[in-house]
Design a protein around this motif. Sequence first.
Motif, short mmCIF file in Angstrom:
data_model
loop_
_atom_site.label_atom_id
_atom_site.label_comp_id
_atom_site.label_asym_id
_atom_site.label_seq_id
_atom_site.Cartn_x
_atom_site.Cartn_y
_atom_site.Cartn_z
N ALA A 202 124.05 -87.81 3.25
CA ALA A 202 123.06 -88.88 3.34
C ALA A 202 122.73 -89.43 1.96
N GLY B 224 119.90 -92.00 0.05
CA GLY B 224 118.62 -92.65 0.27
C GLY B 224 117.68 -92.40 -0.88
N HIS C 144 120.87 -98.26 1.02
CA HIS C 144 121.38 -97.12 1.79
C HIS C 144 120.27 -96.46 2.60
N SER D 221 119.73 -98.75 5.68
CA SER D 221 120.82 -98.76 6.66
C SER D 221 121.02 -97.36 7.27
N GLY D 222 120.59 -96.32 6.56
CA GLY D 222 120.78 -94.96 7.08
C GLY D 222 119.53 -94.40 7.74
N ARG D 223 118.60 -95.29 8.11
CA ARG D 223 117.32 -94.80 8.67
C ARG D 223 117.54 -94.09 10.00
N LYS D 224 116.65 -93.14 10.30
CA LYS D 224 116.75 -92.35 11.53
C LYS D 224 115.50 -92.52 12.37
#
Lengths: 201, 201
Positions: free
Chosen positions: A172, A174, A191, A194-197
């Motif tokens: 990951a 971030g 990043h 776009s990589g959020r959960k």
Amino acid sequence: MKLSPAIEQLVESLKRLPGVGQKSAQRMAFHLLERDKPGASRLSDSLKHAVETVGHCNSCRTLTENDLCSICLDERRRDSGVLCVVETPADVLAIEQTSQFKGRYFVLMGHLSPLDGVGPSDIGLDKLEQQLQSDNIEEIILATNPTVEGDATAHYIADMADQYNINTTRIAHGVPVGGELGYVDQTTLGHAFSGRKQFTR
Amino acid sequence: MKLSPAIEQLVESLKRLPGVGQKSAQRMAFHLLERDKPGASRLSDSLKHAVETVGHCNSCRTLTENDLCSICLDERRRDSGVLCVVETPADVLAIEQTSQFKGRYFVLMGHLSPLDGVGPSDIGLDKLEQQLQSDNIEEIILATNPTVEGDATAHYIADMADQYNINTTRIAHGVPVGGELGYVDQTTLGHAFSGRKQFTR
Ligand SMILES: [Zn+2]
Ligand SMILES: [Zn+2]
């Protein structure tokens, strides 16, 4: 005023170290010659010894003076079935310091860079493919840098892993833990978004 | 994880350089072994050569691999009648870069420090006294550091010069040109006040 030739030559040589300019090199040279000649001799010997003996691990390509590095010699790590791909030996050190990863590594010693003439075999991807074929690898963790080249390299390796039905993950990227949003660079913040959960409570 | 012995030894040796900690030493070692083995060999050779050949100038005590340094070999500078006393070879370099001083030097390679057992002969003051006796010196410029030890050393030398009727001056200490008062340390600011001069228009 010029320094005497032997000191001048030492200063010039020290300037080849990363992050060392003229002033630091002079300070280092004077320090060694005024106060630590044994340290200077020891550094000279260590450099000579390392240059003569250090090469690459036959399995993971990291820097070592042995045929296999200490991690590749560790059977539990070899048999873990997890292989982490990184760009440099420094990345291995950084990951090892987290004590989170118990698998083995593959060190590219660079990244794909067609414009600089760096292709797959230059970063050992032929050797990596052999390992995907012959070794019992269940997961490849891609830990190349989040740069254009690092991402392209990660994609190339993921495509290769697909052919052998090996699961591929990417570490990951971030906002650093403890980091403040306002001080994080744009790429990292991109990043992070776009990589959020999904937020779980 | 441990680095392989040859790399670990190189990292430890690099850490003896001033201003180099664990992280920088690792970065330097990896850089040299991954990308600049010729640079590493050259640094090794330069260190060995300097350790074996560099000693002190027979006249001014600065670091050089010759009997006399280039400044002491310069007759115009020897005959100038002005001798500047400094603590280290780095001070000589700094003063030479101003191109303001045309005399010769005497390099103490330290300062008086009775608590550490550093007395007059340890910083070459016996040799300096010989020069005051035999050479044609008209002025001694004291450029030791504005510290307790540097000031004490300056006083000691001034007393010595008095015995030979040699004029003694001290370089000015104060706010650096271009420096902002708010960013100058207390000691410097103290010197700036005690060393104030009549304002002329
Ligand atoms: Zn290995
Ligand atoms: Zn000299």
